[in-house]
Design an enzyme around this catalytic site. Sequence first.
Site, PDB file in Angstrom:
ATOM      1  N   PRO A   1       2.274  -2.389   0.231  1.00 30.68           N
ATOM      2  CA  PRO A   1       1.427  -3.895   0.266  1.00 30.68           C
ATOM      3  C   PRO A   1       0.234  -3.698  -0.048  1.00 30.68           C
ATOM      4  O   PRO A   1      -0.818  -2.957   0.119  1.00 30.68           O
ATOM      5  CB  PRO A   1       1.060  -3.965   1.856  1.00 30.68           C
ATOM      6  CG  PRO A   1       2.094  -2.818   2.638  1.00 30.68           C
ATOM      7  CD  PRO A   1       2.126  -1.765   1.852  1.00 30.68           C
ATOM      8  N   GLU A   2       0.228  -4.392  -1.209  1.00 30.28           N
ATOM      9  CA  GLU A   2      -0.980  -4.938  -1.919  1.00 30.28           C
ATOM     10  C   GLU A   2      -1.299  -6.272  -1.268  1.00 30.28           C
ATOM     11  O   GLU A   2      -0.411  -6.812  -0.585  1.00 30.28           O
ATOM     12  CB  GLU A   2      -0.952  -5.126  -3.595  1.00 30.28           C
ATOM     13  CG  GLU A   2      -1.120  -3.650  -4.081  1.00 30.28           C
ATOM     14  CD  GLU A   2      -2.485  -3.405  -4.833  1.00 30.28           C
ATOM     15  OE1 GLU A   2      -3.329  -4.416  -4.792  1.00 30.28           O
ATOM     16  OE2 GLU A   2      -2.353  -2.559  -5.493  1.00 30.28           O
TER      17      GLU A   2
ATOM     18  N   HIS B   1      12.422   4.699  11.148  1.00 35.15           N
ATOM     19  CA  HIS B   1      10.761   4.330  11.003  1.00 35.15           C
ATOM     20  C   HIS B   1      10.575   2.872  11.412  1.00 35.15           C
ATOM     21  O   HIS B   1       9.544   2.436  11.175  1.00 35.15           O
ATOM     22  CB  HIS B   1      10.390   4.288   9.572  1.00 35.15           C
ATOM     23  CG  HIS B   1      10.631   5.790   8.806  1.00 35.15           C
ATOM     24  ND1 HIS B   1      10.235   6.859   9.581  1.00 35.15           N
ATOM     25  CD2 HIS B   1      11.296   6.139   7.883  1.00 35.15           C
ATOM     26  CE1 HIS B   1      10.764   7.996   8.673  1.00 35.15           C
ATOM     27  NE2 HIS B   1      11.278   7.500   7.685  1.00 35.15           N
TER      28      HIS B   1
ATOM     29  N   ARG C   1       5.331   6.324   6.345  1.00 32.15           N
ATOM     30  CA  ARG C   1       4.210   7.133   6.409  1.00 32.15           C
ATOM     31  C   ARG C   1       3.348   6.858   7.577  1.00 32.15           C
ATOM     32  O   ARG C   1       2.292   7.868   7.668  1.00 32.15           O
ATOM     33  CB  ARG C   1       3.318   6.835   5.138  1.00 32.15           C
ATOM     34  CG  ARG C   1       4.325   7.394   3.771  1.00 32.15           C
ATOM     35  CD  ARG C   1       3.579   7.127   2.507  1.00 32.15           C
ATOM     36  NE  ARG C   1       2.291   7.948   2.322  1.00 32.15           N
ATOM     37  CZ  ARG C   1       1.702   7.869   1.374  1.00 32.15           C
ATOM     38  NH1 ARG C   1       1.795   7.186   0.060  1.00 32.15           N
ATOM     39  NH2 ARG C   1       0.725   8.807   1.062  1.00 32.15           N
TER      40      ARG C   1
ATOM     41  N   ARG D   1     -25.994   0.879  -9.112  1.00 31.91           N
ATOM     42  CA  ARG D   1     -24.848   1.696  -8.456  1.00 31.91           C
ATOM     43  C   ARG D   1     -24.239   2.188  -9.454  1.00 31.91           C
ATOM     44  O   ARG D   1     -23.611   1.577 -10.597  1.00 31.91           O
ATOM     45  CB  ARG D   1     -23.914   0.728  -7.530  1.00 31.91           C
ATOM     46  CG  ARG D   1     -24.644   0.389  -6.633  1.00 31.91           C
ATOM     47  CD  ARG D   1     -23.767  -0.524  -5.487  1.00 31.91           C
ATOM     48  NE  ARG D   1     -22.671   0.376  -4.893  1.00 31.91           N
ATOM     49  CZ  ARG D   1     -22.158  -0.095  -3.785  1.00 31.91           C
ATOM     50  NH1 ARG D   1     -22.644  -0.828  -3.149  1.00 31.91           N
ATOM     51  NH2 ARG D   1     -21.502   1.093  -3.244  1.00 31.91           N
TER      52      ARG D   1
END
Length: 271
Positions: free
Chosen positions: A2-3, A91, A110, A152
């Site tokens: 998932p993005e 899963h 995962r 930065r």
Amino acid sequence: MPELPEVETTRRGISPHCQQQTISDVIIRNHRLRWPIAGSLPGKLRTQRIQDVQRRAKYLLFVTDSGTLILHLGMSGSLRICNKNEPVKKHDHVDIVLSSNKVIRFNDPRRFGSLHWTRQAVTKHKLIHELGPEPLGEQFNAQYLYNISRRRKVAIKNLIMNSHVVVGVGNIYASESLYLAGIHPARAASRISLQRYEKLVTAIRNVLQAAIESGGSTLNDFTQPDGQPGYFQHHFRVYGKAGQACEHCQQTIAQITQGQRSTFFCKSCQR
DNA sequence: CAAAGGTCCTGCTCGC
DNA sequence: TGCGAGCAGGACCTTT
């Protein structure tokens, strides 16, 4: 997997199934996700009526009458809607059983996903309260990025993937956005002009919006929440295309590692 | 052994 | 010296 576009697509996919629904049960087959699922979760959720399914960053928020379930899909998680008696697959770790007898089934090979219950305002929750602005919201703009990036020296790709700076820019769309903006992914954030940040913000917005509109992109096994194998193979310009020709200049697309993640870019188009 | 879409946490360095 | 901010790397997993 998932993005942000997949998470938003998931939200839109399951939301209609949650209308007027009460949670009748929560079945946890494996509580060992990124953080152990609290044993008290089923008791907290049972009898709760779902008011709304919202999204903040890549978190899905199931807003109920007395609190909110905060769910993250991690790297490989997905939700699908199925019938209560449907056999579980490998899963399938959690079922949220609805009064309709449909089930929101959470699958995550995962196990980097997570579920949290909070009674307080969700914006105060530890996982939520320090998040940066939404990439598609007004607070995320070139001036904001420019200001935050002064002094930065972190690489720009790492900056835009930092959830304290802006949420929802994952590894795929970070590469894609920088390509569209013509910015080298390793360039120090402090060494990018306001003008170029304008381009970057536009690119991030465009690329995410386009992916949401096309139902989310996917590389592997994203399944639409209604159970259809709703693949949409998005057209990536650089991601996963190392060794292939840049469509703009024909230069070979390069691959490097930044922050232990793969980055893809064009050495001549991106400076 | 490598790599895969996420992101929090720890511990180090740097500059005031 | 002390402190906070910024930053890199580790950690959590299974599958291909």
